[in-house]
Scaffold this motif. Sequence first.
Motif, PDB file in Angstrom:
ATOM      1  N   ALA A  39     -92.549 -22.371 -91.063  1.00  0.00           N
ATOM      2  CA  ALA A  39     -91.629 -22.525 -92.191  1.00  0.00           C
ATOM      3  C   ALA A  39     -92.072 -23.664 -93.089  1.00  0.00           C
ATOM      4  CB  ALA A  39     -90.209 -22.790 -91.677  1.00  0.00           C
ATOM      5  N   ALA A  40     -91.889 -23.472 -94.366  1.00  0.00           N
ATOM      6  CA  ALA A  40     -92.185 -24.507 -95.353  1.00  0.00           C
ATOM      7  C   ALA A  40     -91.021 -24.609 -96.325  1.00  0.00           C
ATOM      8  CB  ALA A  40     -93.463 -24.168 -96.122  1.00  0.00           C
ATOM      9  N   ARG A  41     -90.629 -25.795 -96.662  1.00  0.00           N
ATOM     10  CA  ARG A  41     -89.620 -25.961 -97.709  1.00  0.00           C
ATOM     11  C   ARG A  41     -90.159 -25.313 -98.984  1.00  0.00           C
ATOM     12  NH1 ARG A  41     -89.920 -30.477 -94.666  1.00  0.00           N
ATOM     13  NH2 ARG A  41     -88.006 -31.241 -93.668  1.00  0.00           N
ATOM     14  N   TYR A  42     -89.323 -24.583 -99.672  1.00  0.00           N
ATOM     15  CA  TYR A  42     -89.819 -23.712-100.750  1.00  0.00           C
ATOM     16  C   TYR A  42     -90.505 -24.500-101.856  1.00  0.00           C
ATOM     17  CZ  TYR A  42     -86.099 -25.093-103.991  1.00  0.00           C
ATOM     18  OH  TYR A  42     -85.292 -25.798-104.837  1.00  0.00           O
ATOM     19  N   TYR A  43     -90.136 -25.765-102.029  1.00  0.00           N
ATOM     20  CA  TYR A  43     -90.697 -26.552-103.118  1.00  0.00           C
ATOM     21  C   TYR A  43     -91.996 -27.253-102.732  1.00  0.00           C
ATOM     22  CZ  TYR A  43     -87.875 -29.934-100.489  1.00  0.00           C
ATOM     23  OH  TYR A  43     -87.304 -30.670 -99.501  1.00  0.00           O
ATOM     24  N   ASN A  44     -92.352 -27.148-101.464  1.00  0.00           N
ATOM     25  CA  ASN A  44     -93.621 -27.738-101.043  1.00  0.00           C
ATOM     26  C   ASN A  44     -94.785 -26.838-101.411  1.00  0.00           C
ATOM     27  OD1 ASN A  44     -92.397 -29.974 -99.980  1.00  0.00           O
ATOM     28  ND2 ASN A  44     -92.531 -29.341 -97.849  1.00  0.00           N
ATOM     29  N   SER A  45     -95.928 -27.405-101.440  1.00  0.00           N
ATOM     30  CA  SER A  45     -97.147 -26.635-101.683  1.00  0.00           C
ATOM     31  C   SER A  45     -97.645 -26.104-100.342  1.00  0.00           C
ATOM     32  CB  SER A  45     -98.213 -27.526-102.321  1.00  0.00           C
ATOM     33  OG  SER A  45     -99.403 -26.797-102.519  1.00  0.00           O
ATOM     34  N   TYR A  46     -97.645 -24.809-100.201  1.00  0.00           N
ATOM     35  CA  TYR A  46     -98.102 -24.200 -98.953  1.00  0.00           C
ATOM     36  C   TYR A  46     -98.968 -22.992 -99.285  1.00  0.00           C
ATOM     37  CZ  TYR A  46     -94.386 -20.866 -99.968  1.00  0.00           C
ATOM     38  OH  TYR A  46     -93.599 -19.937-100.589  1.00  0.00           O
ATOM     39  N   ASP A  47     -99.791 -22.626 -98.351  1.00  0.00           N
ATOM     40  CA  ASP A  47    -100.686 -21.493 -98.546  1.00  0.00           C
ATOM     41  C   ASP A  47    -100.320 -20.412 -97.545  1.00  0.00           C
ATOM     42  OD1 ASP A  47    -104.325 -21.021 -98.403  1.00  0.00           O
ATOM     43  OD2 ASP A  47    -102.685 -19.672 -98.934  1.00  0.00           O
ATOM     44  N   PRO A  48     -99.763 -19.292 -97.957  1.00  0.00           N
ATOM     45  CA  PRO A  48     -99.376 -18.238 -97.014  1.00  0.00           C
ATOM     46  C   PRO A  48    -100.575 -17.550 -96.379  1.00  0.00           C
ATOM     47  CG  PRO A  48     -99.105 -17.453 -99.250  1.00  0.00           C
ATOM     48  CD  PRO A  48     -99.439 -18.912 -99.349  1.00  0.00           C
ATOM     49  N   LYS A  49    -101.750 -17.748 -96.919  1.00  0.00           N
ATOM     50  CA  LYS A  49    -102.934 -17.108 -96.348  1.00  0.00           C
ATOM     51  C   LYS A  49    -103.482 -17.905 -95.167  1.00  0.00           C
ATOM     52  CE  LYS A  49    -104.415 -15.004-100.691  1.00  0.00           C
ATOM     53  NZ  LYS A  49    -105.522 -14.895-101.685  1.00  0.00           N
ATOM     54  N   SER A  50    -103.425 -19.220 -95.262  1.00  0.00           N
ATOM     55  CA  SER A  50    -104.018 -20.057 -94.205  1.00  0.00           C
ATOM     56  C   SER A  50    -102.980 -20.781 -93.364  1.00  0.00           C
ATOM     57  CB  SER A  50    -104.952 -21.089 -94.819  1.00  0.00           C
ATOM     58  OG  SER A  50    -104.206 -22.044 -95.561  1.00  0.00           O
ATOM     59  N   GLY A  51    -101.797 -20.993 -93.915  1.00  0.00           N
ATOM     60  CA  GLY A  51    -100.771 -21.766 -93.232  1.00  0.00           C
ATOM     61  C   GLY A  51    -100.794 -23.244 -93.556  1.00  0.00           C
ATOM     62  N   ARG A  52    -101.739 -23.653 -94.373  1.00  0.00           N
ATOM     63  CA  ARG A  52    -101.767 -25.064 -94.756  1.00  0.00           C
ATOM     64  C   ARG A  52    -100.497 -25.404 -95.521  1.00  0.00           C
ATOM     65  NH1 ARG A  52    -107.227 -23.919 -95.685  1.00  0.00           N
ATOM     66  NH2 ARG A  52    -106.786 -23.442 -97.880  1.00  0.00           N
ATOM     67  N   GLY A  53     -99.940 -26.567 -95.182  1.00  0.00           N
ATOM     68  CA  GLY A  53     -98.739 -27.016 -95.872  1.00  0.00           C
ATOM     69  C   GLY A  53     -97.435 -26.565 -95.252  1.00  0.00           C
ATOM     70  N   MET A  54     -97.483 -25.738 -94.218  1.00  0.00           N
ATOM     71  CA  MET A  54     -96.237 -25.327 -93.573  1.00  0.00           C
ATOM     72  C   MET A  54     -95.666 -26.524 -92.811  1.00  0.00           C
ATOM     73  SD  MET A  54     -96.198 -22.227 -94.622  1.00  0.00           S
ATOM     74  CE  MET A  54     -94.898 -21.341 -93.768  1.00  0.00           C
ATOM     75  N   ASP A  55     -94.357 -26.689 -92.882  1.00  0.00           N
ATOM     76  CA  ASP A  55     -93.736 -27.877 -92.299  1.00  0.00           C
ATOM     77  C   ASP A  55     -93.489 -27.750 -90.796  1.00  0.00           C
ATOM     78  OD1 ASP A  55     -91.982 -27.846 -95.323  1.00  0.00           O
ATOM     79  OD2 ASP A  55     -93.331 -29.464 -94.729  1.00  0.00           O
ATOM     80  N   TYR A  56     -93.132 -26.587 -90.365  1.00  0.00           N
ATOM     81  CA  TYR A  56     -92.792 -26.397 -88.953  1.00  0.00           C
ATOM     82  C   TYR A  56     -93.509 -25.165 -88.413  1.00  0.00           C
ATOM     83  CZ  TYR A  56     -88.831 -29.194 -90.604  1.00  0.00           C
ATOM     84  OH  TYR A  56     -88.055 -30.154 -91.187  1.00  0.00           O
ATOM     85  N   TRP A  57     -93.900 -25.271 -87.161  1.00  0.00           N
ATOM     86  CA  TRP A  57     -94.573 -24.176 -86.474  1.00  0.00           C
ATOM     87  C   TRP A  57     -93.887 -23.906 -85.147  1.00  0.00           C
ATOM     88  CZ3 TRP A  57     -98.704 -21.316 -88.226  1.00  0.00           C
ATOM     89  CH2 TRP A  57     -99.319 -21.777 -89.391  1.00  0.00           C
ATOM     90  N   GLY A  58     -93.797 -22.646 -84.810  1.00  0.00           N
ATOM     91  CA  GLY A  58     -93.293 -22.269 -83.500  1.00  0.00           C
ATOM     92  C   GLY A  58     -94.442 -21.992 -82.551  1.00  0.00           C
ATOM     93  N   LYS A  59     -94.120 -21.883 -81.297  1.00  0.00           N
ATOM     94  CA  LYS A  59     -95.119 -21.464 -80.320  1.00  0.00           C
ATOM     95  C   LYS A  59     -95.379 -19.973 -80.524  1.00  0.00           C
ATOM     96  CE  LYS A  59     -93.847 -24.871 -76.839  1.00  0.00           C
ATOM     97  NZ  LYS A  59     -93.367 -25.101 -75.462  1.00  0.00           N
ATOM     98  N   GLY A  60     -96.549 -19.556 -80.212  1.00  0.00           N
ATOM     99  CA  GLY A  60     -96.932 -18.192 -80.488  1.00  0.00           C
ATOM    100  C   GLY A  60     -96.418 -17.193 -79.474  1.00  0.00           C
ATOM    101  N   THR A  61     -96.508 -15.945 -79.881  1.00  0.00           N
ATOM    102  CA  THR A  61     -96.196 -14.833 -78.992  1.00  0.00           C
ATOM    103  C   THR A  61     -97.388 -13.875 -79.017  1.00  0.00           C
ATOM    104  OG1 THR A  61     -94.560 -13.115 -78.466  1.00  0.00           O
ATOM    105  CG2 THR A  61     -94.955 -13.530 -80.803  1.00  0.00           C
ATOM    106  N   GLN A  62     -97.814 -13.458 -77.846  1.00  0.00           N
ATOM    107  CA  GLN A  62     -99.022 -12.643 -77.746  1.00  0.00           C
ATOM    108  C   GLN A  62     -98.726 -11.187 -78.077  1.00  0.00           C
ATOM    109  OE1 GLN A  62    -102.370 -13.531 -76.783  1.00  0.00           O
ATOM    110  NE2 GLN A  62    -102.764 -11.420 -77.460  1.00  0.00           N
ATOM    111  N   VAL A  63     -99.556 -10.629 -78.934  1.00  0.00           N
ATOM    112  CA  VAL A  63     -99.522  -9.194 -79.228  1.00  0.00           C
ATOM    113  C   VAL A  63    -100.861  -8.619 -78.804  1.00  0.00           C
ATOM    114  CG1 VAL A  63     -99.449  -7.445 -81.037  1.00  0.00           C
ATOM    115  CG2 VAL A  63     -97.876  -9.398 -81.112  1.00  0.00           C
ATOM    116  N   THR A  64    -100.817  -7.650 -77.926  1.00  0.00           N
ATOM    117  CA  THR A  64    -102.036  -6.995 -77.458  1.00  0.00           C
ATOM    118  C   THR A  64    -101.925  -5.501 -77.703  1.00  0.00           C
ATOM    119  OG1 THR A  64    -102.320  -8.674 -75.733  1.00  0.00           O
ATOM    120  CG2 THR A  64    -103.581  -6.632 -75.504  1.00  0.00           C
ATOM    121  N   VAL A  65    -102.896  -4.980 -78.427  1.00  0.00           N
ATOM    122  CA  VAL A  65    -102.912  -3.554 -78.735  1.00  0.00           C
ATOM    123  C   VAL A  65    -104.071  -2.925 -77.995  1.00  0.00           C
ATOM    124  CG1 VAL A  65    -102.965  -1.807 -80.546  1.00  0.00           C
ATOM    125  CG2 VAL A  65    -101.957  -4.059 -81.007  1.00  0.00           C
TER     126      VAL A  65
END
Length: 126
Positions: A98-124
Amino acid sequence: EVQLQASGGGLVQAGGTLRLSCAASGFTFDDYAIGWFRQAPGKEREGVACLRTTDGDIYYADSVKGRFTISRDNVKDTVDLQMNSLDSEDTAVYYCAAARYYNSYDPKSGRGMDYWGKGTQVTVSS
């Protein structure tokens, strides 16, 4: 304490579907951009989809357009990622951020995101 929790991962056959959910504690998703990112072994993290709750603006990676849908569940206050027509290339650990909407963030790389959760594995499986 601010936390993000991603859930819904698992093992699915190629062509199948999964729905991931991202829930927040310590804050609400109002005025945030919520993104889903993934990282496969040996590969860089990539943005999959991102929803800006202030205006509904949505980003999708080209590789998932037409197959994945990001949406907000206002009742549960989650941001979900519906994944259809899964293939082996979608195998990865998926994270929400998650990133505060007024912050500068990159949805392609995730740079600038304020908070991160732990991941969940997807296996196909193919």
